[in-house]
Design a protein around this motif. Structure first.
Motif, PDB file in Angstrom:
ATOM      1  N   PHE A  78     -12.621  49.647  -2.522  1.00  0.00           N
ATOM      2  CA  PHE A  78     -11.772  48.903  -3.447  1.00  0.00           C
ATOM      3  C   PHE A  78     -10.330  49.410  -3.389  1.00  0.00           C
ATOM      4  O   PHE A  78      -9.387  48.623  -3.294  1.00  0.00           O
ATOM      5  CB  PHE A  78     -12.314  49.010  -4.876  1.00  0.00           C
ATOM      6  CG  PHE A  78     -11.434  48.356  -5.890  1.00  0.00           C
ATOM      7  CD1 PHE A  78     -11.456  46.980  -6.055  1.00  0.00           C
ATOM      8  CD2 PHE A  78     -10.569  49.105  -6.675  1.00  0.00           C
ATOM      9  CE1 PHE A  78     -10.633  46.356  -6.985  1.00  0.00           C
ATOM     10  CE2 PHE A  78      -9.740  48.492  -7.606  1.00  0.00           C
ATOM     11  CZ  PHE A  78      -9.775  47.115  -7.762  1.00  0.00           C
ATOM     12  N   LEU A  79     -10.160  50.707  -3.438  1.00  0.00           N
ATOM     13  CA  LEU A  79      -8.827  51.313  -3.400  1.00  0.00           C
ATOM     14  C   LEU A  79      -8.104  50.936  -2.109  1.00  0.00           C
ATOM     15  O   LEU A  79      -6.916  50.615  -2.115  1.00  0.00           O
ATOM     16  CB  LEU A  79      -8.958  52.832  -3.519  1.00  0.00           C
ATOM     17  CG  LEU A  79      -7.706  53.631  -3.830  1.00  0.00           C
ATOM     18  CD1 LEU A  79      -7.112  53.236  -5.172  1.00  0.00           C
ATOM     19  CD2 LEU A  79      -8.021  55.113  -3.824  1.00  0.00           C
ATOM     20  N   ASP A  80      -8.846  50.922  -1.000  1.00  0.00           N
ATOM     21  CA  ASP A  80      -8.272  50.601   0.303  1.00  0.00           C
ATOM     22  C   ASP A  80      -7.852  49.136   0.407  1.00  0.00           C
ATOM     23  O   ASP A  80      -6.974  48.797   1.192  1.00  0.00           O
ATOM     24  CB  ASP A  80      -9.273  50.953   1.401  1.00  0.00           C
ATOM     25  CG  ASP A  80      -8.612  51.057   2.755  1.00  0.00           C
ATOM     26  OD1 ASP A  80      -7.526  51.670   2.834  1.00  0.00           O
ATOM     27  OD2 ASP A  80      -9.165  50.507   3.726  1.00  0.00           O
ATOM     28  N   GLN A  81      -8.466  48.256  -0.393  1.00  0.00           N
ATOM     29  CA  GLN A  81      -8.150  46.828  -0.337  1.00  0.00           C
ATOM     30  C   GLN A  81      -6.861  46.480  -1.073  1.00  0.00           C
ATOM     31  O   GLN A  81      -6.302  45.411  -0.870  1.00  0.00           O
ATOM     32  CB  GLN A  81      -9.303  45.999  -0.908  1.00  0.00           C
ATOM     33  CG  GLN A  81     -10.523  46.002  -0.042  1.00  0.00           C
ATOM     34  CD  GLN A  81     -11.705  45.315  -0.705  1.00  0.00           C
ATOM     35  OE1 GLN A  81     -11.697  45.013  -1.890  1.00  0.00           O
ATOM     36  NE2 GLN A  81     -12.743  45.069   0.075  1.00  0.00           N
ATOM     37  N   ILE A  82      -6.388  47.369  -1.922  1.00  0.00           N
ATOM     38  CA  ILE A  82      -5.140  47.127  -2.644  1.00  0.00           C
ATOM     39  C   ILE A  82      -3.989  47.472  -1.695  1.00  0.00           C
ATOM     40  O   ILE A  82      -3.923  48.586  -1.188  1.00  0.00           O
ATOM     41  CB  ILE A  82      -5.082  47.978  -3.936  1.00  0.00           C
ATOM     42  CG1 ILE A  82      -6.247  47.601  -4.860  1.00  0.00           C
ATOM     43  CG2 ILE A  82      -3.744  47.796  -4.637  1.00  0.00           C
ATOM     44  CD1 ILE A  82      -6.390  48.496  -6.071  1.00  0.00           C
ATOM     45  N   PRO A  83      -3.076  46.526  -1.443  1.00  0.00           N
ATOM     46  CA  PRO A  83      -2.024  46.751  -0.437  1.00  0.00           C
ATOM     47  C   PRO A  83      -0.878  47.641  -0.926  1.00  0.00           C
ATOM     48  O   PRO A  83       0.293  47.341  -0.731  1.00  0.00           O
ATOM     49  CB  PRO A  83      -1.545  45.328  -0.128  1.00  0.00           C
ATOM     50  CG  PRO A  83      -1.756  44.590  -1.402  1.00  0.00           C
ATOM     51  CD  PRO A  83      -3.005  45.183  -2.008  1.00  0.00           C
ATOM     52  N   VAL A  84      -1.246  48.732  -1.573  1.00  0.00           N
ATOM     53  CA  VAL A  84      -0.288  49.662  -2.158  1.00  0.00           C
ATOM     54  C   VAL A  84      -0.727  51.071  -1.799  1.00  0.00           C
ATOM     55  O   VAL A  84      -1.908  51.395  -1.921  1.00  0.00           O
ATOM     56  CB  VAL A  84      -0.260  49.494  -3.700  1.00  0.00           C
ATOM     57  CG1 VAL A  84       0.520  50.590  -4.363  1.00  0.00           C
ATOM     58  CG2 VAL A  84       0.271  48.130  -4.085  1.00  0.00           C
ATOM     59  N   ARG A  85       0.211  51.918  -1.347  1.00  0.00           N
ATOM     60  CA  ARG A  85      -0.093  53.326  -1.054  1.00  0.00           C
ATOM     61  C   ARG A  85       1.003  54.206  -1.619  1.00  0.00           C
ATOM     62  O   ARG A  85       2.191  53.949  -1.387  1.00  0.00           O
ATOM     63  CB  ARG A  85      -0.179  53.592   0.447  1.00  0.00           C
ATOM     64  CG  ARG A  85      -1.297  52.920   1.170  1.00  0.00           C
ATOM     65  CD  ARG A  85      -2.680  53.432   0.776  1.00  0.00           C
ATOM     66  NE  ARG A  85      -3.695  52.556   1.290  1.00  0.00           N
ATOM     67  CZ  ARG A  85      -4.217  51.509   0.667  1.00  0.00           C
ATOM     68  NH1 ARG A  85      -3.823  51.203  -0.534  1.00  0.00           N
ATOM     69  NH2 ARG A  85      -5.143  50.768   1.224  1.00  0.00           N
ATOM     70  N   LEU A  86       0.611  55.231  -2.316  1.00  0.00           N
ATOM     71  CA  LEU A  86       1.579  56.217  -2.789  1.00  0.00           C
ATOM     72  C   LEU A  86       2.046  57.037  -1.599  1.00  0.00           C
ATOM     73  O   LEU A  86       1.234  57.405  -0.740  1.00  0.00           O
ATOM     74  CB  LEU A  86       0.955  57.119  -3.845  1.00  0.00           C
ATOM     75  CG  LEU A  86       0.673  56.435  -5.178  1.00  0.00           C
ATOM     76  CD1 LEU A  86      -0.189  57.325  -6.065  1.00  0.00           C
ATOM     77  CD2 LEU A  86       1.965  56.082  -5.892  1.00  0.00           C
ATOM     78  N   ILE A  87       3.339  57.294  -1.523  1.00  0.00           N
ATOM     79  CA  ILE A  87       3.915  58.041  -0.417  1.00  0.00           C
ATOM     80  C   ILE A  87       4.949  59.026  -0.960  1.00  0.00           C
ATOM     81  O   ILE A  87       5.472  58.844  -2.055  1.00  0.00           O
ATOM     82  CB  ILE A  87       4.586  57.109   0.623  1.00  0.00           C
ATOM     83  CG1 ILE A  87       5.651  56.219  -0.051  1.00  0.00           C
ATOM     84  CG2 ILE A  87       3.554  56.268   1.346  1.00  0.00           C
ATOM     85  CD1 ILE A  87       6.464  55.372   0.895  1.00  0.00           C
ATOM     86  N   ASP A  88       5.221  60.046  -0.185  1.00  0.00           N
ATOM     87  CA  ASP A  88       6.283  60.978  -0.528  1.00  0.00           C
ATOM     88  C   ASP A  88       7.541  60.563   0.224  1.00  0.00           C
ATOM     89  O   ASP A  88       7.541  60.500   1.452  1.00  0.00           O
ATOM     90  CB  ASP A  88       5.892  62.409  -0.139  1.00  0.00           C
ATOM     91  CG  ASP A  88       4.776  62.943  -1.013  1.00  0.00           C
ATOM     92  OD1 ASP A  88       4.766  62.647  -2.222  1.00  0.00           O
ATOM     93  OD2 ASP A  88       3.897  63.653  -0.484  1.00  0.00           O
TER      94      ASP A  88
END
Length: 194
Positions: A78-88
């Motif tokens: 489920f988490l992988d399907q959301i097109p959002v990733r936290l990045i530094d």
């Protein structure tokens, strides 16, 4: 984007979809964590975390045992399907706030006009500021017209290299008085685009 529907009646929710996403994100490292610690990390109270975990358990996203809470394969999918990733991303003092957090939103660059909508969504969620970055005509830009490739070429190169941004993606960097304030701000701004 809505992760969890808020019922029209009943007790008031004291969390947002940003907190829900971040709770799953914290669990995604594969380590077990206690409810109290997870609540602190996600920026919610223990009562709100109980409600979030009840939903996660209902959706089979977590396993809750005496040794702590862990994410399931379904939760990771489920988490992988959301097109959002936290990045530094370090914008070298270009974002207001003691703490900063970046997020990349995949496939949303066509929705960016001038970045004000993302800034406003971030500030509404508690940020001190939010900066949006996109690629326009091959140039890394802070909309509407700040050309990072010309103005700060070393930083532009580093952002491209570290994030892998494409012409379809958006980077939002939010600043806040705490880590969770910055996280909530960028996630709320990102969810406006999804």
């Amino acid at each position: 984007m809505k992760i969890m529907d808020i019922p029209a009646f009943g007790p008031m929710f004291r969390f947002t979809d940003a907190n829900v996403y971040y709770a799953l994100y914290v669990l995604s490292d594969g380590k077990r964590i206690g409810r109290k610690k997870l609540a602190e990390e996600a920026g919610v109270g223990e009562g709100s975390m109980r409600r979030i975990l009840d939903k996660f358990r209902e959706w089979n996203f977590v396993q809750i045992k005496q040794t702590g809470i862990s994410i399931t394969k379904a939760g990771l999918v489920f988490l992988d399907q959301i097109p959002v990733r936290l990045i530094d991303v370090d914008l070298q003092g270009s974002v207001v706030g003691d703490f900063t957090q970046g997020v990349i939103v995949y496939g949303a660059s066509s929705k960016i006009v001038n970045g004000m909508q993302q800034r406003d969504a971030g500030i509404k969620a508690g940020a001190e500021g939010c900066t949006t970055i996109v690629i326009r005509d091959g140039k890394l830009m802070i909309p509407p017209d700040w050309n990072m490739d010309e103005q700060t070429p070393e930083l532009a190169y580093k952002i491209r290299k570290d994030t892998g941004i494409t012409a379809d993606d958006v980077i939002i960097v939010g600043g806040g008085s705490s880590k969770i304030a910055a996280v909530e701000a960028v996630l709320n701004a990102a969810f406006e685009l999804v």
